[in-house]
Structures are given as structure tokens and as C-alpha cells.
Design a protein around this motif. Sequence first.
Motif, PDB file in Angstrom:
ATOM      1  N   LEU A  16      74.586   3.420 -24.088  1.00 60.40           N
ATOM      2  CA  LEU A  16      73.882   3.254 -25.144  1.00 60.40           C
ATOM      3  C   LEU A  16      74.480   2.367 -26.408  1.00 60.40           C
ATOM      4  O   LEU A  16      74.020   1.246 -26.891  1.00 60.40           O
ATOM      5  N   ALA A  17      75.574   2.879 -26.571  1.00 62.73           N
ATOM      6  CA  ALA A  17      76.438   2.200 -27.794  1.00 62.73           C
ATOM      7  C   ALA A  17      76.748   0.772 -27.496  1.00 62.73           C
ATOM      8  O   ALA A  17      77.179  -0.004 -28.343  1.00 62.73           O
ATOM      9  N   ARG A  18      77.065   0.457 -25.960  1.00 58.80           N
ATOM     10  CA  ARG A  18      77.407  -0.946 -25.615  1.00 58.80           C
ATOM     11  C   ARG A  18      75.957  -1.967 -25.794  1.00 58.80           C
ATOM     12  O   ARG A  18      76.149  -3.214 -25.636  1.00 58.80           O
ATOM     13  N   MET A  19      75.033  -1.537 -26.024  1.00 53.46           N
ATOM     14  CA  MET A  19      73.651  -2.303 -26.194  1.00 53.46           C
ATOM     15  C   MET A  19      73.600  -3.007 -27.196  1.00 53.46           C
ATOM     16  O   MET A  19      74.086  -2.839 -28.635  1.00 53.46           O
ATOM     17  N   PRO A  20      73.061  -4.154 -27.337  1.00 52.54           N
ATOM     18  CA  PRO A  20      72.877  -5.109 -28.484  1.00 52.54           C
ATOM     19  C   PRO A  20      71.774  -4.633 -29.520  1.00 52.54           C
ATOM     20  O   PRO A  20      70.707  -5.222 -29.808  1.00 52.54           O
ATOM     21  N   TRP A  21      71.888  -3.596 -30.081  1.00 53.06           N
ATOM     22  CA  TRP A  21      70.936  -3.094 -31.031  1.00 53.06           C
ATOM     23  C   TRP A  21      70.868  -3.958 -32.283  1.00 53.06           C
ATOM     24  O   TRP A  21      69.638  -3.690 -32.976  1.00 53.06           O
ATOM     25  N   SER A  22      71.729  -4.771 -32.490  1.00 51.10           N
ATOM     26  CA  SER A  22      71.507  -5.777 -33.583  1.00 51.10           C
ATOM     27  C   SER A  22      70.517  -6.907 -33.420  1.00 51.10           C
ATOM     28  O   SER A  22      70.215  -7.887 -34.397  1.00 51.10           O
ATOM     29  N   LYS A  23      70.070  -7.000 -32.051  1.00 48.77           N
ATOM     30  CA  LYS A  23      69.137  -7.895 -31.964  1.00 48.77           C
ATOM     31  C   LYS A  23      67.653  -7.384 -31.642  1.00 48.77           C
ATOM     32  O   LYS A  23      67.645  -6.270 -31.160  1.00 48.77           O
ATOM     33  N   GLU A  26      62.707  -8.080 -28.250  1.00 46.56           N
ATOM     34  CA  GLU A  26      61.950  -9.062 -27.711  1.00 46.56           C
ATOM     35  C   GLU A  26      62.916 -10.476 -27.257  1.00 46.56           C
ATOM     36  O   GLU A  26      62.801 -11.098 -26.275  1.00 46.56           O
ATOM     37  N   GLU A  27      64.238 -10.245 -27.786  1.00 46.69           N
ATOM     38  CA  GLU A  27      65.164 -11.300 -27.615  1.00 46.69           C
ATOM     39  C   GLU A  27      66.118 -10.753 -26.563  1.00 46.69           C
ATOM     40  O   GLU A  27      67.052 -11.636 -26.164  1.00 46.69           O
ATOM     41  N   TRP A  28      66.064  -9.406 -26.016  1.00 41.53           N
ATOM     42  CA  TRP A  28      66.946  -8.932 -25.206  1.00 41.53           C
ATOM     43  C   TRP A  28      66.520  -9.673 -23.798  1.00 41.53           C
ATOM     44  O   TRP A  28      65.624  -9.791 -23.232  1.00 41.53           O
ATOM     45  N   PRO A  29      67.799 -10.006 -23.190  1.00 41.30           N
ATOM     46  CA  PRO A  29      67.485 -10.646 -21.786  1.00 41.30           C
ATOM     47  C   PRO A  29      67.097  -9.586 -20.669  1.00 41.30           C
ATOM     48  O   PRO A  29      67.470  -8.525 -20.744  1.00 41.30           O
ATOM     49  N   GLU A  30      66.095  -9.760 -19.921  1.00 42.23           N
ATOM     50  CA  GLU A  30      65.524  -9.088 -18.749  1.00 42.23           C
ATOM     51  C   GLU A  30      65.673  -9.314 -17.579  1.00 42.23           C
ATOM     52  O   GLU A  30      65.262 -10.627 -17.336  1.00 42.23           O
ATOM     53  N   ASP A  31      65.960  -8.571 -16.653  1.00 47.17           N
ATOM     54  CA  ASP A  31      66.239  -8.984 -15.216  1.00 47.17           C
ATOM     55  C   ASP A  31      64.704  -9.310 -14.737  1.00 47.17           C
ATOM     56  O   ASP A  31      63.685  -8.618 -14.753  1.00 47.17           O
ATOM     57  N   ALA A  32      64.675 -10.719 -14.227  1.00 45.20           N
ATOM     58  CA  ALA A  32      63.319 -11.189 -13.774  1.00 45.20           C
ATOM     59  C   ALA A  32      62.500 -10.051 -12.805  1.00 45.20           C
ATOM     60  O   ALA A  32      61.278  -9.888 -12.846  1.00 45.20           O
ATOM     61  N   SER A  33      63.229  -9.383 -12.056  1.00 45.51           N
ATOM     62  CA  SER A  33      62.713  -8.209 -11.000  1.00 45.51           C
ATOM     63  C   SER A  33      62.107  -7.184 -11.634  1.00 45.51           C
ATOM     64  O   SER A  33      61.312  -6.233 -11.129  1.00 45.51           O
ATOM     65  N   LEU A  34      62.578  -7.031 -13.111  1.00 45.19           N
ATOM     66  CA  LEU A  34      62.131  -5.976 -13.816  1.00 45.19           C
ATOM     67  C   LEU A  34      60.907  -6.154 -14.515  1.00 45.19           C
ATOM     68  O   LEU A  34      60.240  -5.211 -15.002  1.00 45.19           O
ATOM     69  N   THR A  35      60.470  -7.345 -14.779  1.00 46.59           N
ATOM     70  CA  THR A  35      59.557  -7.832 -15.745  1.00 46.59           C
ATOM     71  C   THR A  35      58.176  -7.210 -15.304  1.00 46.59           C
ATOM     72  O   THR A  35      57.286  -6.498 -16.317  1.00 46.59           O
ATOM     73  N   ASP A  36      57.767  -7.419 -14.247  1.00 46.55           N
ATOM     74  CA  ASP A  36      56.389  -6.925 -13.516  1.00 46.55           C
ATOM     75  C   ASP A  36      56.242  -5.116 -13.634  1.00 46.55           C
ATOM     76  O   ASP A  36      55.394  -4.743 -13.726  1.00 46.55           O
TER      77      ASP A  36
END
Length: 270
Positions: A16-23, A26-36
Amino acid sequence: MADLRITGLAEEMSSLARMPWSKQLEEWPEDASLTDMRGISRHIVRLIKVNESHDSPIFAIKETVPEFANREYALLRELNNREAPCVEPVAVIENRTDKDGNELPAALVTHYLPFSLPYRVILSAEITPHEITNMANALALLLVRLHLLGFWWGDCSLSNTLFRRDADQFAAYLVDAETGEFQTRLTDGQREHDLEISLFNVAAELEDLKIAGVLTADMDPVRASEGVIKRYRRLWKALREPQILDPNDRHAVEGAMRQLQDLGFAVEEV
């Protein structure tokens, strides 16, 4: 980000600590296979892989206000402690700010339920009327299980549920507990309120799919929603109406136990 506060499972803190919490989420990149796989929500939600490995665990992250995030985290923990069919909470992230020091919403993190899908993905594929009936049965069974635990959902819907397929059967899992609350024992009025909410929500969700051309022309959203309620009432009646059994009549006792198992319950649950 110095004041970032993470409350949750110790074994997940490093990830959790390594995630970009300052963004903003909705700006986080999401794997296309996970979107649906994340379906529809009133909140901003993202499914994020913990690492780059093929079998990486997946976090479901939802932005909300701190009060709601902490409340839902506590409810999901209690539901898990009571072995309810629901997602597992991971953490609440608070005191988020962007690079300019502007406040960002709190976030609730849960484990994504492996092999589960939202209803829209399932109904958008080839599916038989029998399988649709089984989805309705699964939702009814989920609501019965929650009510037996004294949990008033407050927003029972297809959108707040994940479904896991097993052959032509389905199991349903609560994925959003934001509006819920525990009672020592639900009153009939509280249960009926949950059923009214469910009836409206499910009918509206299916109507949206019908308008979009996803459902067949002969599918009646209202009747389908009413089917969920009817199934719930049959289950509740079978489980809660007193049965008078002769403890010496082994066949009668075994028959009652088989009926519970056929409904999807272990004897100790009821």
C-alpha cells in the motif's frame, strides 16, 4: 504525503505504501483486462495489481470521505468475522494530498474477489434464462444470509454484488457495505425495507440493460426483480418457520437437514 495515514492489514502495508496516493484515483493507470471487472459504482473505483507478476493479487480501491471509508471498513471486517459472503477489507487511506498540497479523498481498499464478475459482464455474454434465474436465486440467498446475521444492507442491488460462476450455478457476494448496519436482530419492517430497496434497484438495473439491447425482448425487468423477492421469501419461510420434529425419527431429521443443504445452508448457520 508525510501525514498519510494507513489503517489496515499489517501484511499489506508495504504494498500500500508504494502506491501513488498523491494522485487522484481516476488518474491511476489500470490494466485494460481489469476495467470490465469492476462494474459500475457511484464512486471512483480502480482495480490495481499489487505487483507485475501474472498471478498478482488485485486491490479494489474506492475513493470516498473518511467517515464512510472507516465505517465501511469496520462493517466489512465484522461481516468477514461472521463468515458472510463478501469482499475482504484491506485498509483505509486518509490524509491524502496531491503534489501541491491539495486534499484528496480518503480511499477504501479491499481484496478483489478472484474469479468473480459484475452482473453487466455476465449478462452481456451469452447466458440462458436458467442461468439468469440462478443469478436471481444467488442474490436472494445472499440477502437471506445477511439478514440472518442481523445485517441490514440498505442498498441491495446487482451493482453492489459480485457473482462467481460454478457450472450453471452462481454464488453472490456483497461488495459494497456503505449503507449497511448491524442490529441484534432485524425486525420484519427492516427486512421489508431492504426488500423494497432491492426490488426497485434490481428492476431499474435490468431496465437499463434492456434499453441498451443487452437483454432479450421477452425479459421483463420488473418480473425478474419480483422473482428475487419471491425466492427470498421462500428461503426465509423455510428457514425461520418453526418445525416440529421427533428427535427419535431419524428420517424426518435427516430430511430437514437435507432441505437446509439444498437451500445452500449448513445446519449450524440456522
